[in-house]
Structures are given as structure tokens and as C-alpha cells.
Design a protein around this motif. Structure first.
Motif, mmCIF file in Angstrom:
data_model
loop_
_atom_site.group_PDB
_atom_site.id
_atom_site.type_symbol
_atom_site.label_atom_id
_atom_site.label_comp_id
_atom_site.label_asym_id
_atom_site.label_seq_id
_atom_site.Cartn_x
_atom_site.Cartn_y
_atom_site.Cartn_z
ATOM 1 N N ARG A 59 0.832 -1.197 0.000
ATOM 2 C CA ARG A 59 0.000 0.000 0.000
ATOM 3 C C ARG A 59 0.870 1.252 0.000
ATOM 4 O O ARG A 59 2.067 1.213 0.322
ATOM 5 N N TYR B 111 -5.832 4.978 1.592
ATOM 6 C CA TYR B 111 -4.668 4.239 1.103
ATOM 7 C C TYR B 111 -5.034 3.495 -0.179
ATOM 8 O O TYR B 111 -6.161 3.052 -0.363
ATOM 9 N N ARG C 135 -3.455 0.401 -3.011
ATOM 10 C CA ARG C 135 -2.581 -0.754 -3.002
ATOM 11 C C ARG C 135 -2.158 -1.164 -4.406
ATOM 12 O O ARG C 135 -2.945 -1.065 -5.349
#
Length: 340
Positions: A283, A321, A323
Motif C-alpha cells: 500500500r 490508502y 494498493r
């Protein structure tokens, strides 16, 4: 009117600049996550592909002097959360022999005691990367005739110039004690500089403004005790590291029944073990942002938002976040000695 128009234009210009700054920051975060994970994937894949060079099982003396056997590749299926609830993935662990690139020697004399006499690097000393005495600090010697193998610690090594040999001292370990009486290791056997390494995800707690994270690390282990000697970080902010395995028992070049979590865990390796699929979910080190704050997943999360699919296990909560999920398939060449 002119002043008002100027303010509007200035406001628009500032908004464009701020948006460009956010986009540049977001792209940099994604690029960093991608580059680190890709480099780590390359390191692990190359180590896996070379693991079987000396056969699947090797003999060694443990720290109390008992003869033992260990597989050149040991897999542990991740069964516990890395850190619930924010990072609930279950990382796998692999321990294997890491071979020194472009270095290999041969045994020139019979085993008689804690000394190996080997051929030096045959290339010119002016060639980049040449190590005439074969070994570097911290490496061990894997001696094999490709039917039997033994792992020996290296306490000292030096080039015997006049005789054009390399003398390798193995300390308190006598290689004669590791011999197999039925298939002895004789002159002409191959000698590889190796390290025992372990790849796993290590949890790093939150500190100051830095959120908690997982680091994919490579640990160099003591070949006799598997105690950690050195640790290096291959990639930061890794949420999961998975290895799946496929078997080709009929040698048709196609995986039998797809990939599974059933991998090498003992001293006997199935000769049909042919493929390994390595996956890393990394991430960004910080949340991506828009003009309204952190990005949030809308609707069903894609692998880009959620990371690796764990087959119904708990996934990370939606957040800003993002990834990068990277995966590659490795051909396990010569992993089991019967296939050589």
C-alpha cells in the motif's frame, strides 16, 4: 469588476496548482509503492528459481554436533493476522538457500577433515565481479554431487596461489561426518557459496506521525541454528506476502489442478512441485487525497483498494490508502534431485 475578475482568475489558478500538487503527490506515492514491491518480487523470485540447484535436501551439523537434514526450501502458510484490525492479512514465510550469482567451484581433493580444497574463479582477475577465492563474508559452502548435498560453515578461506586452489576451513564441522556411505561426495563435486535466508513480513508499530506498517524483510540466518544474523528491508508498507504452489506430476508443462497453499514443509519434496506463484500487496505510505479529503472506495472494492483476495477473510477497511498488487509465476527448476 477588474479586481473581481482578477480574484476569480487567481482563485482558479491556485485551485489548478493545488490539484496538480495533489496529483503529483498521489502519483509519487503510487510509484514508490509499485517500485519497491516490484524490486522485492524480483529478488524473491530469483532466489526461488535457483533454490533447487544443489538438490532438495542437504545434511548439516547442528550447534551441538548432531547430523541433521533440512530441505533447501521450507514454506510456512501464514495463519495469523499481521496486525488486526488495520492490517488483517496473513503473510506467508519462506526459508531457502540463496545462491551467490555467477560463483561456483569444484572439489579437487577427497574430504579428509575440516578443510575443503577447491578450484578458484577461472576468470581473469580484471573481470568485474570476479572473486578469486569464491567466498564472501557470511557465506557457507554447499557441496553436492546432485544426489547428496551438505552445508558447511566457512570460518576462513584463502587463495592458494602457487597451487591454484582455494583452501576453505570449516571450523569445528568435519565434512567427513556428513558423508553418505552409499553415495559419497568425491572430487569433481560442485561447491556453491550460499546463505540461508528467510523472507517474511515484519510488523512495524506506529511511531509519531508514521502509521503502522508491514515491511517485507530478508533475514540471513545462522545455517546451524536458524538464528537471525542480519536483516534487510526489501519493501516497506507491505500488507501481504503470499506464495502458492502448483504441481506437474505428469510433466506436461501445465499445473495439475491449479495453485494451492500446499507447499514444501518437510525434508521430502514432491518431485512434481513445479511452479510457485508469488504475490505482494503493497500500500501507499500515506493516504491519497482529493479536494474533499482522503479518497474512499465506492461500491465493491477492487484489488487496487482492498489488496489480495484472501478467500473471504477480513479485508482492510476503506481508506485513502491505495494498493499495488503484484504477482509472478516462478518455474522451480531442479527443485527435487530426481528431476535433474
Amino acid at each position: 469588476m477588474s479586481a473581481a475578475l482578477g480574484i476569480l482568475l487567481l482563485t482558479a489558478a491556485v485551485a489548478v496548482l493545488l490539484a496538480a500538487g495533489r496529483m503529483r503527490r498521489n502519483q509519487q506515492l503510487l510509484s514508490d509503492a509499485n517500485d519497491e514491491a516490484r524490486a522485492a518480487l524480483r529478488v524473491v523470485s530469483r532466489a526461488l528459481a535457483a533454490t533447487g540447484v544443489g538438490g532438495s535436501v542437504y545434511a548439516y551439523l547442528d550447534d551441538v554436533g548432531n547430523k541433521q537434514q533440512r530441505a533447501a526450501l521450507i514454506f510456512t502458510n501464514g495463519a495469523a493476522p499481521l496486525s488486526a484490525p488495520d492490517m488483517p492479512q496473513a503473510p506467508d514465510t519462506i526459508t531457502l538457500l540463496r545462491y551467490a550469482a555467477d560463483r561456483r567451484s569444484e572439489l579437487v581433493e577427497n574430504l579428509v577433515g575440516p578443510l575443503l580444497r577447491l578450484t578458484p574463479d577461472p576468470r581473469l582477475s580484471t573481470t568485474p565481479g570476479v572473486i578469486p577465492d569464491i567466498f564472501q563474508a557470511g557465506e557457507s559452502a554447499l557441496v553436492t554431487n546432485f544426489q547428496r548435498a551438505m552445508l558447511l560453515p566457512v570460518s576462513k578461506h584463502e587463495l592458494n596461489g602457487p597451487a591454484r586452489t582455494v583452501d576453505v576451513e570449516t571450523g569445528l564441522v568435519n565434512p567427513v561426518l556428513l558423508q553418505d556411505a552409499q553415495i559419497p561426495i568425491e572430487p569433481g563435486s560442485s561447491v556453491f557459496p550460499v546463505q540461508v535466508v528467510r523472507y517474511r513480513v515484519l510488523h512495524v508499530p506506529a511511531a509519531g506521525n508514521q502509521p503502522e506498517r508491514g515491511d517485507l524483510v530478508m533475514e540471513t540466518l545462522n545455517p546451524r541454528t536458524l538464528a537471525v544474523l542480519d536483516q534487510s528491508v526489501l519493501a516497506r508498507d507491505v500488507e501481504d506476502f503470499q506464495v502458492q504452489w502448483a504441481y506437474d506430476r505428469n510433466d506436461d508443462g501445465v499445473a495439475d489442478g491449479g495453485y494451492s497453499d500446499d507447499g514444501p514443509t518437510g525434508t521430502a519434496i514432491d518431485p512434481g512441485l513445479t511452479f510457485a506463484r508469488v504475490s505482494i500487496s503493497a500500500r501507499t505510505s500515506a493516504q491519497l487525497v482529493s479536494d474533499k479529503g482522503p479518497f474512499e472506495a465506492k461500491g465493491e472494492m477492487t484489488p487496487f483498494e482492498r489488496g489480495l483476495d484472501l478467500g473471504g477473510a477480513e479485508q482492510p477497511p476503506p481508506s485513502g490508502y491505495r494498493r499495488r498488487v503484484l504477482s509472478t509465476v516462478v518455474l522451480l527448476k531442479n527443485l527435487a534431485a530426481p528431476r535433474i
